[in-house]
Design a protein around this motif. Structure first.
Motif, PDB file in Angstrom:
ATOM      1  N   VAL A  89       0.845  -1.192   0.000  1.00 14.31           N
ATOM      2  CA  VAL A  89       0.000   0.000   0.000  1.00 14.31           C
ATOM      3  C   VAL A  89       0.883   1.246   0.000  1.00 14.31           C
ATOM      4  CG1 VAL A  89      -1.885   1.247   1.139  1.00 14.31           C
ATOM      5  CG2 VAL A  89      -1.747  -1.254   1.352  1.00 14.31           C
ATOM      6  N   ILE A  90       0.650   2.109  -0.966  1.00 14.97           N
ATOM      7  CA  ILE A  90       1.371   3.379  -1.062  1.00 14.97           C
ATOM      8  C   ILE A  90       0.427   4.497  -0.643  1.00 14.97           C
ATOM      9  CG2 ILE A  90       2.474   5.040  -2.625  1.00 14.97           C
ATOM     10  CD1 ILE A  90       3.326   2.705  -4.396  1.00 14.97           C
ATOM     11  N   ALA A  91       0.854   5.322   0.306  1.00 17.12           N
ATOM     12  CA  ALA A  91       0.069   6.483   0.706  1.00 17.12           C
ATOM     13  C   ALA A  91       0.309   7.617  -0.283  1.00 17.12           C
ATOM     14  CB  ALA A  91       0.477   6.932   2.110  1.00 17.12           C
ATOM     15  N   LEU A  92      -0.763   8.329  -0.614  1.00 13.81           N
ATOM     16  CA  LEU A  92      -0.661   9.538  -1.427  1.00 13.81           C
ATOM     17  C   LEU A  92      -1.302  10.659  -0.619  1.00 13.81           C
ATOM     18  CD1 LEU A  92      -1.751   8.467  -5.039  1.00 13.81           C
ATOM     19  CD2 LEU A  92       0.552   8.842  -4.186  1.00 13.81           C
ATOM     20  N   SER A  93      -0.518  11.637  -0.257  1.00 12.01           N
ATOM     21  CA  SER A  93      -1.062  12.683   0.591  1.00 12.01           C
ATOM     22  C   SER A  93      -0.432  14.028   0.308  1.00 12.01           C
ATOM     23  CB  SER A  93      -0.842  12.333   2.067  1.00 12.01           C
ATOM     24  OG  SER A  93      -1.352  13.350   2.898  1.00 12.01           O
ATOM     25  N   ARG A 105       5.474   5.212   7.120  1.00 11.21           N
ATOM     26  CA  ARG A 105       6.303   4.002   6.988  1.00 11.21           C
ATOM     27  C   ARG A 105       6.166   3.131   8.224  1.00 11.21           C
ATOM     28  NH1 ARG A 105      10.699   6.402   3.706  1.00 11.21           N
ATOM     29  NH2 ARG A 105       9.888   6.235   1.572  1.00 11.21           N
ATOM     30  N   ALA A 106       6.122   3.772   9.406  1.00 10.35           N
ATOM     31  CA  ALA A 106       5.982   3.011  10.656  1.00 10.35           C
ATOM     32  C   ALA A 106       4.648   2.264  10.687  1.00 10.35           C
ATOM     33  CB  ALA A 106       6.106   3.938  11.862  1.00 10.35           C
ATOM     34  N   ALA A 107       3.611   2.864  10.106  1.00 13.48           N
ATOM     35  CA  ALA A 107       2.286   2.223  10.087  1.00 13.48           C
ATOM     36  C   ALA A 107       2.244   1.048   9.106  1.00 13.48           C
ATOM     37  CB  ALA A 107       1.214   3.245   9.727  1.00 13.48           C
ATOM     38  N   GLU A 111       5.439   2.928   0.660  1.00 10.68           N
ATOM     39  CA  GLU A 111       5.966   4.234   0.254  1.00 10.68           C
ATOM     40  C   GLU A 111       4.955   5.292   0.668  1.00 10.68           C
ATOM     41  OE1 GLU A 111       8.757   5.196  -0.918  1.00 10.68           O
ATOM     42  OE2 GLU A 111       9.691   3.350  -1.671  1.00 10.68           O
ATOM     43  N   TYR A 112       5.415   6.534   0.745  1.00  9.78           N
ATOM     44  CA  TYR A 112       4.547   7.642   1.127  1.00  9.78           C
ATOM     45  C   TYR A 112       4.851   8.782   0.160  1.00  9.78           C
ATOM     46  CZ  TYR A 112       1.885  10.547   4.425  1.00  9.78           C
ATOM     47  OH  TYR A 112       0.942  11.347   5.017  1.00  9.78           O
TER      48      TYR A 112
END
Ligand code: MN
Length: 132
Positions: A89-93, A105-107, A111-112
């Motif tokens: 899962v890549i976060a997009l924010s 990353r800790a969660a 990638e973020y």
């Protein structure tokens, strides 16, 4: 006829969970024009989780600020389900300061990435994740 099956070109599936239609359209266009991946999307988190459970995509792109439950809660629910726990899962924010990235990353985000999206960097990242 050669019966050996070559799966090297079998299309991978990317699911994007995002409530902002502008971002959704942009990412859809990038993926459809620049890759062979199948693109799926959901505009709210619960339908996104349902789609993840039914389609088991190869990669999930996840917005953080969503209506109802946020991206961290969506990630947690994906991780708690054995069927979806191993999907990267890549976060997009829009919030992508170093402490946001560290927290992501800790969660468990692989990638973020920050919005607005850097197209070349975005493609490189998703290709890398899907190649491994
Ligand atoms: Mn949002």
């Amino acid at each position: 006829m050669d019966t050996v099956t070559d799966n090297s070109n079998s299309a991978k599936t990317v699911l994007y969970i995002e409530d902002n239609p502008v971002n959704l359209t942009l990412v859809k266009k990038i993926i459809e024009k620049k890759t062979d991946y199948h693109f799926l999307s959901a505009v709210e988190p619960m339908s996104g989780l349902e789609c993840a459970n039914s389609e088991i995509p190869d990669l999930i792109l996840l917005d953080i600020f969503l209506p109802g439950i946020d991206g961290y809660e969506v990630l947690k629910r994906l991780q708690e389900n054995p069927d979806t726990a191993n999907i990267p899962v890549i976060a997009l924010s829009a919030n992508a300061m170093q402490n946001d990235i560290d927290k992501g990353r800790a969660a468990g985000f692989i990638e973020y990435l920050s919005k607005p999206i850097d197209v070349a960097g975005f493609l490189e990242t998703i290709n890398q994740v899907l190649d491994t």
